[in-house]
Design an enzyme around this catalytic site. Sequence first.
Site, PDB file in Angstrom:
ATOM      1  N   ASP A   1       0.852  -1.187   0.000  1.00 35.88           N
ATOM      2  CA  ASP A   1       0.000   0.000   0.000  1.00 35.88           C
ATOM      3  C   ASP A   1       0.894   1.245   0.000  1.00 35.88           C
ATOM      4  O   ASP A   1       2.107   1.164   0.227  1.00 35.88           O
ATOM      5  CB  ASP A   1      -0.897  -0.023   1.237  1.00 35.88           C
ATOM      6  CG  ASP A   1      -2.055   0.958   1.156  1.00 35.88           C
ATOM      7  OD1 ASP A   1      -2.424   1.363   0.042  1.00 35.88           O
ATOM      8  OD2 ASP A   1      -2.585   1.324   2.223  1.00 35.88           O
TER       9      ASP A   1
ATOM     10  N   GLU B   1       2.758   4.856  -4.150  1.00 38.24           N
ATOM     11  CA  GLU B   1       2.808   5.736  -5.326  1.00 38.24           C
ATOM     12  C   GLU B   1       4.176   6.394  -5.533  1.00 38.24           C
ATOM     13  O   GLU B   1       4.509   6.609  -6.715  1.00 38.24           O
ATOM     14  CB  GLU B   1       1.719   6.814  -5.219  1.00 38.24           C
ATOM     15  CG  GLU B   1       0.313   6.310  -5.327  1.00 38.24           C
ATOM     16  CD  GLU B   1      -0.139   5.548  -4.086  1.00 38.24           C
ATOM     17  OE1 GLU B   1      -0.914   4.577  -4.235  1.00 38.24           O
ATOM     18  OE2 GLU B   1       0.294   5.909  -2.974  1.00 38.24           O
TER      19      GLU B   1
ATOM     20  N   ASP C   1      -9.077   3.722  -2.778  1.00 39.50           N
ATOM     21  CA  ASP C   1      -9.955   4.159  -1.686  1.00 39.50           C
ATOM     22  C   ASP C   1     -11.234   4.772  -2.237  1.00 39.50           C
ATOM     23  O   ASP C   1     -11.375   5.986  -2.364  1.00 39.50           O
ATOM     24  CB  ASP C   1      -9.224   5.161  -0.797  1.00 39.50           C
ATOM     25  CG  ASP C   1      -8.046   4.539  -0.079  1.00 39.50           C
ATOM     26  OD1 ASP C   1      -7.993   3.298  -0.003  1.00 39.50           O
ATOM     27  OD2 ASP C   1      -7.167   5.277   0.388  1.00 39.50           O
TER      28      ASP C   1
END
Length: 1073
Positions: free
Chosen positions: A427, A430, A508
């Site tokens: 997670d 990025e 999300d």
Amino acid sequence: MCTARCPQKGLYRFQKGFGANLSVVLGLWGAGLGEVRLTAYCPVLLLQKINLKQWYLSSPENFSFPSRKNRLGKELISRGLTSKMADYKEKTADVTSGDMIFQPILEDGIFRFDCSANDRDAAFPSLSFINSKDRDKPITGHKVPLYTPTFEFPFGRQIVKIELPAGTSFYGTGEVSGQLERTGKRVFAWNTDAWGYGPETTSLYQSHPWVLALLPNGEALGVLADTTQRCEIDLRKESTIQFVAPSSYPVITFGPFSSPTDVLRSLSHAIGSIFMPPKWSLGYHQCRWSYDSDKRVLEIANTMREKGIPCDVIWMDIDYMDGFRCFTFDKDRFPNPKSLVNDLHLNGFKAIWMLDPGIKHEEGYFVYDSGSKSDAWIQKADGRPFVGEVWPGNCVFPDFTQSKVRSWWATLVKDFESNGVDGIWNDMNEPAVFKSVTKTMPESNIHKGDDELGGCQNHSHYHNVYGMLMARSTYEGMKLANENKRPFVLTRAGFTGSQRYAATWTGDNLSNWDHLHMSISMVLQLGLSGQPLSGPDIGGFAGNATPMLFGRWMGIGAMFPFCRGHSETGTIDHEPWSFGEECEEVCRLALIRRYRLIPYIYTLFYLAHTVGTPVAMPTFFADTKDPNLRKLENSFLLGSILVYASTMRDQGLDKLDCTLPNGTWLRFDFDDSHPDLPALYLQGGSIIPSGPPHQHVGAASPSDDLTLLVALDEHGKAEGVLFEDDGDGYKFTRGEYLLTHYVAEIQASVVTVRVSKTEGLWKKPKRRLHVQLLLGGGAMLESWGMDGDVLQIMMPSEQEVYKLVSASEKKYRTCLESAKRIPDAEEVSGQRGIELSRTPTELKSGCWILKVVPWIGGRIISMAHLPSGTQWLHSRVDINGYEEYSGTEFRSAGCSEEYSVIEQNLERAGEDESIMLECDISGGLILQRKIYIPKKNPKIFQIDSSIIARKVGAGSGGFSRLVCLRVHPMFTLLHPTESFVSFTSIDGTKHEVWPESGEQFYEGNQLPNGEWVLIDKCIGLGLVNRFNVNEVLKCLVHWGTGTVNLELWSEDRPVSKQSPLSISHEYEVIEIP
């Protein structure tokens, strides 16, 4: 940043121009400007102020354009050492536009296009291709491309255009929100932490600079811009594909081929196919941020089994760690993870654990110490490790572009897996960084990349592939731990090619009907971009789902390739039993349906892995020539199964009007039809396998009864395959598997079902075979035998078939009518979270779509400008967006109360689209707001707000308490480092307010003189906010993480019925010349 001092006018500043690092040395004598900025994407916008473009054209020797082998060759001095960036050849300066040149590569129908031969030689290695050399090695081919891209080079950018026939439809573009068919859309491939994204959000967690074009004749063409850098994909002009990215990069085309499936097969030969998933990973996954102790994890697992709800995996979010330190366990809440996993395994569950890239900056923490010893961290331009804040606090970040760092991480993963880890969840990769206006690390950070990846480059070069390289490292670590076990990695960030290492999910999302509807298109777009193993957070991550929303979403999600329920901390429970008995039963039926189809879904993934075929596809794959199918968004194909679902709150299956493709489509079910479950149709000519609905995949046995559902085509034939192996490991690559080909054919009213051939070393298990021959309307004929034997079914007369179909349709209608429906309740009981599933009020014109939520703060949560395809404002329902306060303090009364809709005019000819809201802010005061789009000028929308004294007591003299009307919009920055606020103040001073200025107040003569503009230089647009200076006392600019507030404040005073406080203002988007 490069600076040069003008002898007469002081310092000029230049920032990230003309590609990755533009070095410009200027001697601007008497220019009369205090500061000039050039950017990587739109430098021309500001050049006109000083006629710099003309100066360059007349004196190009004054500019240094760093090129491939030289652009990053400047030295970085740190600790007395000189570190050189990877160099690369210079792009030719004499070719600035024209047709691209091509070479055939890899196989027939694949072409590589470059702007020139020099550009071809100078290109960076491909990180999309399995083998970068395949992209660089020409082949001898007989085909020539039907469509040749054109290019131009405006100031360091390469713009590529491909014009296709009128009526072409566009798909793909990777992980994108919004509509399925992408014509009219523009997205920016730049991996971004995009919590609560909306349909107009232009950058999400993954970057796939890829477009799948469906031509009017049904053929398909794929186009890949093979660049890792920020890339604009512009599909706003009909039938035209445009890519814009720093120069230069090759473009790869695939086709045209006869079908989109052929394009995706060809794409997989270049970028690789999906890793072969372990069979258990195709079951249902239950997740939450967070199951906060081992006791809670076991409670969830036991409840699944007690309630007969199939499930294979429980997930551990970040709270299992010790202070969010990766590769650690909280000693109080997860004291013995190996024991926990053993208990889960005994109950048929696997355990997946999260790992983030942010490593706590803390001496004595073994991961930090070993990484520092290995020089593993991404560095700043000065050579020191970059430190950014994430969950553990200050963190350093592994530089996955280096093989030594990937090996270091893989070793950590290998050791971590010894705790009983079955899968890993990457997670925040990025990479996300808190308290940064860009939501990520500075683009000037340095990666010491391997030569085969592109060498030492700045972060702007490797940003989009960071998540993929982390997933690769994690995948390789899991293989190190056990070569006889298939890794399962889930990654949030990704790039073209990341499917080789990891599955993904759509990030999300929100618990509302829009996101339910959008989840279908998002899963399909990822599949059309080469990533077939994906799915959304079922039920929505943020906010509270309602029973109907959750049940409907589970019905659809159970048919997605990746099936996981997940929810955010602070919300009500989102397990299948959390919304009442009716919803629980729908979830149970949905997941039992999935588990019956596991043999088929597993076979689809074997074909995706070995052949490159998609798993879930848009409905138009069934008939690519039918234009009516190209925009269908509530149905999709799972192999040969057409899944038709309702994504609207007030429309169940019983009210759904299904648009079926041409040909034979036969409805079927498993005696489980329900108004809140999708309808299933099998395509004529197909045979699909199914099995018993076990509680977990591991409970299945090769000797289980096998069911074949058969749908004959118009020629009376059908075929299908079944893949079987151990469900894990790699013995299948050595032939230890069984691939069975089944065929069916009708002759003289007898349908014969038999095995036509088998592949692999496995022998056919001894098991019963159950054949269900579909007749239509849910009716079927059945026959039992042994698998491998020839089964025959006698077809009844047409009249008998008609009776069977009629009886089945009557039974189906009765089943839908008598089903216990999920209550249509929009209010969710529970003390936590916020209600997101209500439908916002939408104001729409030819230029604007505004979404307003009266029930909390009356806020505007979405502000989308249609002509430019930009979303200037997007927020969660319960906070941020466009808010208004009644005091100078942050979040004072007015921002969270429920507003009443006093007046609403929507879509009435000749009238303004408008909504009038008001709420009670106590003390006899009302905050009233009118939002409207004038018919006479739909380019703008206007907001008139007032604080009104409605019931102020006489004892106070008719005056209220001290109040201030504070307009508080939070705008989304698409390109944070290239955005600024511009205005001329009342005294004539010109201002440019950039993110590094933090928070600034302007009042008195420094107040903007009636308007200020939020400018995004990358896209050449500005959002103008005009207001009445007589109503505004001061203005506030506040830069946040990827956002900016442009606040208008009234004076601070009491109000009476005769003297309200008011602010009227409007917004318009303009082009910046």
